[in-house]
Design a protein around this motif. Structure first.
Motif, PDB file in Angstrom:
ATOM      1  N   LEU A 569      89.666  22.351  59.897  1.00  0.00           N
ATOM      2  CA  LEU A 569      89.827  23.807  59.925  1.00  0.00           C
ATOM      3  C   LEU A 569      88.464  24.471  59.979  1.00  0.00           C
ATOM      4  O   LEU A 569      87.722  24.472  58.984  1.00  0.00           O
ATOM      5  CB  LEU A 569      90.578  24.288  58.678  1.00  0.00           C
ATOM      6  CG  LEU A 569      90.677  25.812  58.540  1.00  0.00           C
ATOM      7  CD1 LEU A 569      91.505  26.404  59.676  1.00  0.00           C
ATOM      8  CD2 LEU A 569      91.281  26.196  57.186  1.00  0.00           C
ATOM      9  N   PRO A 570      88.080  25.034  61.107  1.00  0.00           N
ATOM     10  CA  PRO A 570      86.845  25.821  61.147  1.00  0.00           C
ATOM     11  C   PRO A 570      87.020  27.119  60.349  1.00  0.00           C
ATOM     12  O   PRO A 570      88.115  27.704  60.325  1.00  0.00           O
ATOM     13  CB  PRO A 570      86.647  26.106  62.638  1.00  0.00           C
ATOM     14  CG  PRO A 570      87.516  25.108  63.348  1.00  0.00           C
ATOM     15  CD  PRO A 570      88.679  24.879  62.429  1.00  0.00           C
ATOM     16  N   PHE A 571      85.956  27.574  59.721  1.00  0.00           N
ATOM     17  CA  PHE A 571      86.008  28.827  58.973  1.00  0.00           C
ATOM     18  C   PHE A 571      84.647  29.513  59.057  1.00  0.00           C
ATOM     19  O   PHE A 571      83.647  28.931  59.488  1.00  0.00           O
ATOM     20  CB  PHE A 571      86.419  28.592  57.512  1.00  0.00           C
ATOM     21  CG  PHE A 571      85.460  27.750  56.730  1.00  0.00           C
ATOM     22  CD1 PHE A 571      84.455  28.324  55.965  1.00  0.00           C
ATOM     23  CD2 PHE A 571      85.569  26.359  56.745  1.00  0.00           C
ATOM     24  CE1 PHE A 571      83.571  27.541  55.245  1.00  0.00           C
ATOM     25  CE2 PHE A 571      84.682  25.573  56.032  1.00  0.00           C
ATOM     26  CZ  PHE A 571      83.674  26.159  55.283  1.00  0.00           C
ATOM     27  N   VAL A 572      84.635  30.768  58.625  1.00  0.00           N
ATOM     28  CA  VAL A 572      83.438  31.598  58.725  1.00  0.00           C
ATOM     29  C   VAL A 572      83.155  32.225  57.362  1.00  0.00           C
ATOM     30  O   VAL A 572      84.085  32.633  56.653  1.00  0.00           O
ATOM     31  CB  VAL A 572      83.611  32.702  59.793  1.00  0.00           C
ATOM     32  CG1 VAL A 572      82.398  33.630  59.820  1.00  0.00           C
ATOM     33  CG2 VAL A 572      83.842  32.083  61.163  1.00  0.00           C
ATOM     34  N   ILE A 573      81.870  32.279  56.994  1.00  0.00           N
ATOM     35  CA  ILE A 573      81.428  32.988  55.781  1.00  0.00           C
ATOM     36  C   ILE A 573      80.437  34.062  56.220  1.00  0.00           C
ATOM     37  O   ILE A 573      79.369  33.740  56.759  1.00  0.00           O
ATOM     38  CB  ILE A 573      80.770  32.041  54.770  1.00  0.00           C
ATOM     39  CG1 ILE A 573      81.732  30.924  54.363  1.00  0.00           C
ATOM     40  CG2 ILE A 573      80.302  32.811  53.537  1.00  0.00           C
ATOM     41  CD1 ILE A 573      81.120  29.911  53.418  1.00  0.00           C
ATOM     42  N   GLN A 574      80.774  35.301  55.979  1.00  0.00           N
ATOM     43  CA  GLN A 574      79.922  36.414  56.374  1.00  0.00           C
ATOM     44  C   GLN A 574      79.918  37.479  55.286  1.00  0.00           C
ATOM     45  O   GLN A 574      80.859  37.592  54.500  1.00  0.00           O
ATOM     46  CB  GLN A 574      80.400  37.031  57.694  1.00  0.00           C
ATOM     47  CG  GLN A 574      80.220  36.140  58.899  1.00  0.00           C
ATOM     48  CD  GLN A 574      80.674  36.800  60.180  1.00  0.00           C
ATOM     49  OE1 GLN A 574      81.462  37.739  60.158  1.00  0.00           O
ATOM     50  NE2 GLN A 574      80.175  36.298  61.305  1.00  0.00           N
ATOM     51  N   GLY A 575      78.822  38.252  55.247  1.00  0.00           N
ATOM     52  CA  GLY A 575      78.756  39.353  54.301  1.00  0.00           C
ATOM     53  C   GLY A 575      77.713  39.137  53.225  1.00  0.00           C
ATOM     54  O   GLY A 575      76.934  38.178  53.257  1.00  0.00           O
ATOM     55  N   PRO A 576      77.676  40.033  52.244  1.00  0.00           N
ATOM     56  CA  PRO A 576      76.634  39.979  51.193  1.00  0.00           C
ATOM     57  C   PRO A 576      76.791  38.769  50.293  1.00  0.00           C
ATOM     58  O   PRO A 576      77.879  38.227  50.118  1.00  0.00           O
ATOM     59  CB  PRO A 576      76.853  41.283  50.421  1.00  0.00           C
ATOM     60  CG  PRO A 576      78.266  41.667  50.695  1.00  0.00           C
ATOM     61  CD  PRO A 576      78.574  41.205  52.075  1.00  0.00           C
ATOM     62  N   TRP A 577      75.651  38.375  49.691  1.00  0.00           N
ATOM     63  CA  TRP A 577      75.642  37.189  48.845  1.00  0.00           C
ATOM     64  C   TRP A 577      76.614  37.293  47.681  1.00  0.00           C
ATOM     65  O   TRP A 577      77.274  36.322  47.332  1.00  0.00           O
ATOM     66  CB  TRP A 577      74.225  36.968  48.293  1.00  0.00           C
ATOM     67  CG  TRP A 577      73.254  36.473  49.303  1.00  0.00           C
ATOM     68  CD1 TRP A 577      73.513  36.179  50.607  1.00  0.00           C
ATOM     69  CD2 TRP A 577      71.874  36.200  49.089  1.00  0.00           C
ATOM     70  NE1 TRP A 577      72.381  35.749  51.234  1.00  0.00           N
ATOM     71  CE2 TRP A 577      71.349  35.747  50.321  1.00  0.00           C
ATOM     72  CE3 TRP A 577      71.032  36.287  47.998  1.00  0.00           C
ATOM     73  CZ2 TRP A 577      70.022  35.387  50.481  1.00  0.00           C
ATOM     74  CZ3 TRP A 577      69.699  35.926  48.145  1.00  0.00           C
ATOM     75  CH2 TRP A 577      69.190  35.484  49.367  1.00  0.00           C
ATOM     76  N   ASP A 578      76.691  38.473  47.065  1.00  0.00           N
ATOM     77  CA  ASP A 578      77.499  38.572  45.853  1.00  0.00           C
ATOM     78  C   ASP A 578      78.982  38.755  46.137  1.00  0.00           C
ATOM     79  O   ASP A 578      79.807  38.606  45.242  1.00  0.00           O
ATOM     80  CB  ASP A 578      76.991  39.724  44.968  1.00  0.00           C
ATOM     81  CG  ASP A 578      76.846  41.021  45.743  1.00  0.00           C
ATOM     82  OD1 ASP A 578      77.013  40.993  46.975  1.00  0.00           O
ATOM     83  OD2 ASP A 578      76.563  42.053  45.104  1.00  0.00           O
ATOM     84  N   ASP A 579      79.377  39.082  47.392  1.00  0.00           N
ATOM     85  CA  ASP A 579      80.806  39.246  47.702  1.00  0.00           C
ATOM     86  C   ASP A 579      81.044  38.956  49.185  1.00  0.00           C
ATOM     87  O   ASP A 579      81.385  39.846  49.969  1.00  0.00           O
ATOM     88  CB  ASP A 579      81.256  40.668  47.357  1.00  0.00           C
ATOM     89  CG  ASP A 579      82.773  40.814  47.437  1.00  0.00           C
ATOM     90  OD1 ASP A 579      83.475  39.792  47.346  1.00  0.00           O
ATOM     91  OD2 ASP A 579      83.246  41.952  47.619  1.00  0.00           O
ATOM     92  N   PRO A 580      80.886  37.705  49.608  1.00  0.00           N
ATOM     93  CA  PRO A 580      81.044  37.400  51.036  1.00  0.00           C
ATOM     94  C   PRO A 580      82.514  37.328  51.445  1.00  0.00           C
ATOM     95  O   PRO A 580      83.405  37.120  50.619  1.00  0.00           O
ATOM     96  CB  PRO A 580      80.367  36.034  51.156  1.00  0.00           C
ATOM     97  CG  PRO A 580      80.595  35.403  49.820  1.00  0.00           C
ATOM     98  CD  PRO A 580      80.518  36.535  48.823  1.00  0.00           C
ATOM     99  N   LEU A 581      82.749  37.488  52.756  1.00  0.00           N
ATOM    100  CA  LEU A 581      84.078  37.299  53.323  1.00  0.00           C
ATOM    101  C   LEU A 581      84.193  35.862  53.816  1.00  0.00           C
ATOM    102  O   LEU A 581      83.320  35.370  54.536  1.00  0.00           O
ATOM    103  CB  LEU A 581      84.303  38.261  54.484  1.00  0.00           C
ATOM    104  CG  LEU A 581      84.333  39.756  54.138  1.00  0.00           C
ATOM    105  CD1 LEU A 581      84.430  40.579  55.410  1.00  0.00           C
ATOM    106  CD2 LEU A 581      85.486  40.065  53.205  1.00  0.00           C
TER     107      LEU A 581
END
Length: 643
Positions: A569-581
């Motif tokens: 399952l490919p996935f993505v982590i994006q956004g700020p360090w303290d609350d990423p998506l």
């Protein structure tokens, strides 16, 4: 009763005769002889000759004294004498005066101006006068005892050191000097103003003549002021250069204010409050060595040895041991992040303290506290030289493991050049990650190796230029916040069912490997792998240190069983360090679904609209609803617009 009355009358008669004699004497007294006798006695006792440029007042009754106005010490530069006095008053002894003998009881100096200069070769303008006093007081010298007290009122002392560019002034001096007469001792007690503070002070020499001659003498000094209290009890000698040995004590309610008061820039902006020191001191010239040191700063107590030298540049060396140390006051004002924000602090560094003093310190403690971090047995080293500070940790017990490393910062104008290298071995990853990275989602045990460097005038500037590497290896732990095994199994069965609430539970791992490289503030994941009993993760991508956000991609996989298909399952982590998506790749889920896989091809080929419509009907359980409004699109050749 009659005899008592006669005795009283006789006493009154004698007093009246004496009073009449004094009044008559004041008129018949040879004032020139009196003045000359006073001058002779002052010279005989001190060895110094004075010149009175003003008037001379003589009084016998009601007070017996001689006052000289505008007095200066003979032998000084007339333009800037070493000692000048507005009024020098010699009070006379009454009984000798009745017999036409002039003896001084004490001397009072009103508004004296004392000028002390030190030339580049170390010579002082007072050396000739000190040598004269020493010769006068030598045993066998013709110096009849005349007086033993000199009082100073409203005095002023100026000191000029041209070689070291030092200029100081003491004002409103009120002192009482016990001049050696019967004994060989000397003492001075009183008050004076210095740098805006009123100071109570005292000094005593057990052998004044020996001290003047450079020989050993007992010395006691006490200075008390609001910023600082200081005391010394020992010996002093000056054969070639000044030498002192004895017990030194000092204390202050605020060492920071005391340093600022004596002209030393206090380091940093935090700590250095309550201070106390007691030690055995040995001083030679501008260097002082302290042994049996017991020092307390901000509640931290340590023992050991210290040396301080000021040979053109101040140098402090120390080896100290303590039971428990708390460094929180010294680092709590260092703010890497802006207050109430997620951005790095952009306030410029104040690096002036790096250029004030050279420092070489060795420090050991059974316990060390730095903010929320707790260390066990720790050995620290600090070296500051020519604007470069180097901190080293020989070994420290931390997070149930061992830490070693170094930290260096050097100053180039307003820019800080920072280098850090440290290794954490077999540490508790949960405590380590919570302290260093602000997250408690990681558990287990592991090793951390960091080698970083940066240059900037603020924390934000350092973040923009960060270069180096960091590696983390862990084992037998877990990543909390999501259960990747449950998520993958659910999506394997029903790819389009959605992940649901996957931000709960934890993902156990057997091994954890994280390798990052930093270039101009951008961290690149060179090798990030998590291997667990049921699932594994691989990450690639970057993270911006200045912006504090992620741009990562990963693949989560179930550990395949024998003769089973592997589900990735490919996935993505994006956004700020303290609350990423964190979200899975939708295209892979659609392809995984047997019912929806044709959708991807259908949207690319208009000739397969019937297939797409069929898929939609099967997914929704109903036929497609015709468009409610709008012009009909022209039919393509070979197709029909009827359902």
């Amino acid at each position: 009763m009659k005899r008592l009355g006669i005795s009283v009358a006789a006493i009154l008669g004698v007093a009246l005769i004496g009073l009449t004699g004094l009044i008559s004497m004041s008129r018949l007294l040879d004032r020139d002889a009196l003045r000359q006798a006073v001058e002779t006695q002052i010279s005989a006792v001190t060895g110094l000759d004075f010149v009175a440029d003003g008037r001379i007042d003589v009084s016998v009754f009601p007070g017996s004294y001689v006052s000289f106005h505008d007095v200066r010490i003979k032998g000084s530069d007339a333009g800037a004498p070493a000692l000048s006095v507005d009024v020098l008053t010699a009070n006379l002894r009454l009984l000798p005066l009745l017999m036409q003998r002039f003896q001084i009881a004490d001397i009072m100096l009103l508004r004296p101006h004392i000028r002390v200069t030190r030339a580049a070769d170390g010579q002082s303008n007072w050396i000739p006068f000190v040598e004269t006093i020493a010769r006068t007081m030598k045993p066998g010298a013709d110096s009849p005892v005349s007086f033993s007290e000199i009082r100073v009122q409203d005095g002023e002392l100026s000191y000029e050191d041209t070689a070291n560019e030092v200029s100081e002034k003491l004002g409103d001096i009120d002192l009482s000097l016990a001049w050696p007469s019967i004994s060989r001792s000397f003492a001075a007690t009183g008050q004076f103003d210095w740098r805006g503070e009123r100071i109570d002070g005292s000094i005593s020499l057990s052998d004044f003549l020996a001290a003047l001659s450079g020989e050993r003498s007992g010395l006691k000094v006490k200075v008390a002021s609001a910023p600082l209290k200081f005391a010394f009890d020992g010996t002093v000698a000056n054969p070639v250069s000044l030498m002192m040995e004895g017990t030194l004590t000092a204390d202050s309610t605020s060492l920071r204010e005391a340093l600022r008061w004596i002209g030393q820039p206090p380091p940093g902006s935090g700590g250095f409050g309550r201070f106390a020191l007691k030690a055995r001191a040995s001083m030679i010239g501008a260097s002082i060595a302290l042994t049996n040191v017991n020092i307390e700063i901000d509640g931290n107590v340590a023992e050991g040895v210290m040396t301080y030298a000021n040979n053109g540049r101040q140098t402090l060396q120390a080896t100290l041991a303590a039971g428990a140390l708390d460094f929180t006051p010294y680092v709590q004002t260092i703010r890497l992040l802006a207050s109430g924000a997620r951005d790095w602090n952009r306030q410029l560094f104040d690096l002036h303290a790096l250029s004030a003093t050279d420092l070489d310190m060795r420090l050991s403690a059974a316990k060390v506290t730095v903010g929320s971090t707790r260390l066990g047995k720790t050995a620290l080293g600090a070296n500051l030289r020519n604007g470069t500070l180097a901190l080293s940790i020989g070994e420290a017990q931390i997070y149930d493991g061992i830490a070693k490393g170094s930290f260096g910062i050097s100053r180039a104008d307003a820019t800080a050049d920072v280098k850090a290298q440290f290794q954490l071995t077999d540490v508790d990853l949960q405590a380590c990650a919570s302290d260093l990275f602000g997250t408690g989602r990681l558990s287990g045990r592991g090793n951390l190796n960091v080698s970083l460097e940066a240059k900037g005038s603020s924390p934000f500037g350092l973040a923009q230029s960060l270069d180096g590497t960091a590696t983390l290896t862990g084992h037998d732990g877990a990543i909390s916040g999501f259960n990747i095994e449950q998520l993958l199994k659910r999506l394997e069965r029903r790819p389009l069912s959605g992940g649901g609430n996957f931000r709960s539970g934890k993902t156990p791992f057997d091994t954890l490997n994280i390798a990052l490289s930093f270039n101009d503030g951008i961290a690149t994941a060179t090798d990030v792998r998590v291997e667990g009993p049921a699932a594994r993760l691989i990450l690639t991508g970057t993270a911006s240190v200045p912006a504090r956000d992620y741009d990562l991609k990963g693949i989560a996989s179930l550990t395949p069983a024998a003769n089973a298909d592997n589900f990735d399952l490919p996935f993505v982590i994006q956004g700020p360090w303290d609350d990423p998506l964190i979200f899975p790749d939708p295209e892979s889920l659609i392809r995984r679904s047997k019912a929806s896989a044709p959708l991807l091809d259908a949207v690319r080929d208009r000739k397969t609209r019937d297939a797409v419509r069929s898929v939609i009907e099967r997914l929704s359980g109903q036929k497609e609803v015709p468009e409610a409004a709008g012009p009909a699109a022209p039919a393509e050749p070979g197709t029909s617009r009827t359902n």
